[in-house]
Scaffold this active site. Structure first.
Site, PDB file in Angstrom:
ATOM      1  N   SER A  39      36.391  39.799  36.354  1.00  0.00           N
ATOM      2  CA  SER A  39      36.804  39.453  34.838  1.00  0.00           C
ATOM      3  C   SER A  39      38.406  39.451  34.873  1.00  0.00           C
ATOM      4  O   SER A  39      39.016  39.811  35.670  1.00  0.00           O
ATOM      5  CB  SER A  39      36.186  40.844  34.101  1.00  0.00           C
ATOM      6  N   TYR A  52      36.208  49.594  32.967  1.00  0.00           N
ATOM      7  CA  TYR A  52      35.733  48.350  32.950  1.00  0.00           C
ATOM      8  C   TYR A  52      36.709  47.467  34.035  1.00  0.00           C
ATOM      9  O   TYR A  52      36.519  47.004  34.863  1.00  0.00           O
ATOM     10  CB  TYR A  52      35.608  47.586  31.631  1.00  0.00           C
ATOM     11  N   SER A  91      36.349  48.805  37.550  1.00  0.00           N
ATOM     12  CA  SER A  91      35.445  48.463  38.256  1.00  0.00           C
ATOM     13  C   SER A  91      35.543  47.088  38.570  1.00  0.00           C
ATOM     14  O   SER A  91      35.055  46.726  39.911  1.00  0.00           O
ATOM     15  CB  SER A  91      34.092  48.504  37.196  1.00  0.00           C
ATOM     16  N   LYS A  92      35.980  46.212  37.572  1.00  0.00           N
ATOM     17  CA  LYS A  92      36.036  44.597  38.309  1.00  0.00           C
ATOM     18  C   LYS A  92      37.243  44.299  39.308  1.00  0.00           C
ATOM     19  O   LYS A  92      37.080  43.382  39.950  1.00  0.00           O
ATOM     20  CB  LYS A  92      36.159  43.793  36.862  1.00  0.00           C
ATOM     21  N   ILE A 145      34.037  34.783  26.805  1.00  0.00           N
ATOM     22  CA  ILE A 145      32.766  34.009  27.308  1.00  0.00           C
ATOM     23  C   ILE A 145      31.815  34.441  25.744  1.00  0.00           C
ATOM     24  O   ILE A 145      31.653  35.742  25.956  1.00  0.00           O
ATOM     25  CB  ILE A 145      32.020  33.889  28.290  1.00  0.00           C
TER      26      ILE A 145
END
Ligand SMILES: NC(=O)c1ccc[n+]([C@@H]2O[C@H](COP(=O)([O-])OP(=O)(O)OC[C@H]3O[C@@H](n4cnc5c(N)ncnc54)[C@H](O)[C@@H]3O)[C@@H](O)[C@H]2O)c1
Length: 246
Positions: A140, A154, A157-158, A186
């Site tokens: 991401s 988040y 993690s990415k 998106i």
């Protein structure tokens, strides 16, 4: 469109959003597709809409955070199609949690599903990935910039997925290529709340002045799995409409 006739793709998170669009794209290219998702009912609906005969498409209940589940879905793909050519890990979760208030459980759950899940899946698939196979992970823009605030878990993690992708590319070369796609905003069920909260202001940060469509990530994933990307490995393609340039 690419020609994936005779190839088998295992796609996680395939019941919704980017994973669903990727399953549709690969099916349209002629691939056999295994749709793996914790929401088995929704995955089944997608599978039946794509291929009512059930010959080339199946749905499987899969929990990204559980290593045993990775082994089970890989075994299912082998039973159905005798191996895997393309492995795409789209399963993921995103929630807003201010770090000061974040519980251990919230942190652990995000890391377990978004990062551990990629490791579990790839480790299980290595023995059955066919030569010249390809793996695509989903990071991401949050991995590159830390997100927009309120989701440090988040972004972490990415960020882990970015590094994991490069490590996997080294471990699996030259037999298997491993690449990553880092989407910007998106339009999927995952981002509905975020887009609603941010309003039109966020569009000013996107050069193309619109949100991306899931199919615009699916086509880049397909490119990375195709022979058109035969000399590309360990790479990350940012697909953000120009919101972020790496
Ligand atoms: N939509 C975006 O703007 C965007 C941006 C950057 C990265 N991403 C990443 O792309 C991937 C797909 O996101 P999306 O927008 O399509 O989201 P989505 O919510 O539409 O789809 C995610 C899918 O993952 C499944 N899932 C959730 N937890 C799971 C688990 N434990 N095991 C198996 N499946 C599970 C869900 O059931 C769902 O079908 C995610 O990894 C996400 O982090 C999305």
């Amino acid at each position: 469109m690419f020609d994936f006739s005779g190839k088998t793709a295992l796609i996680t998170g395939a019941a919704s959003g980017i994973g669903k669009a990727t399953a549709e794209y690969f099916f349209g290219c002629g691939a056999n597709v295994v749709l793996a998702d914790i929401n088995e009912g929704a995955a089944r609906v997608v599978a039946e809409a794509l291929d009512p005969s059930g010959e080339r498409v199946s749905a499987f209940r899969y929990d990204a955070g559980a290593s045993v589940s990775a082994a089970e879905v890989v075994a299912h793909a082998v039973e159905r199609h005798s191996g895997i050519d393309h492995l795409v890990s789209c399963a993921g979760i995103y929630d807003q949690q201010i770090t000061a208030e974040m519980t251990d459980e919230a942190w652990r759950r995000t890391i377990a599903i978004n990062l551990d899940g990629v490791f579990f899946l790839v480790r299980s698939a290595i023995p059955v990935l066919r030569d010249n196979g390809a793996i695509v992970t989903l990071a991401s823009v949050a991995a590159h910039v830390g997100g927009t605030g309120g989701h440090a878990h988040y972004g972490a993690s990415k960020g882990g997925v970015l590094a994991l992708t490069r490590g996997l590319a080294k471990d699996l070369a030259p037999r298997i290529r491993v690449n990553c796609v880092s989407p910007g905003l998106i339009e999927t069920p995952m981002t509905g709340g975020l887009i609603g909260r941010m309003g039109e202001d966020i569009l000013k940060q996107i050069l193309l002045r619109r949100y991306g469509k899931p199919s615009e990530i699916a086509s880049v994933i397909a490119f990375l799995c195709s022979d058109a990307a035969s000399f590309v490995t360990g790479e990350t393609i940012i697909v953000s409409g120009g919101a972020y340039m790496g």
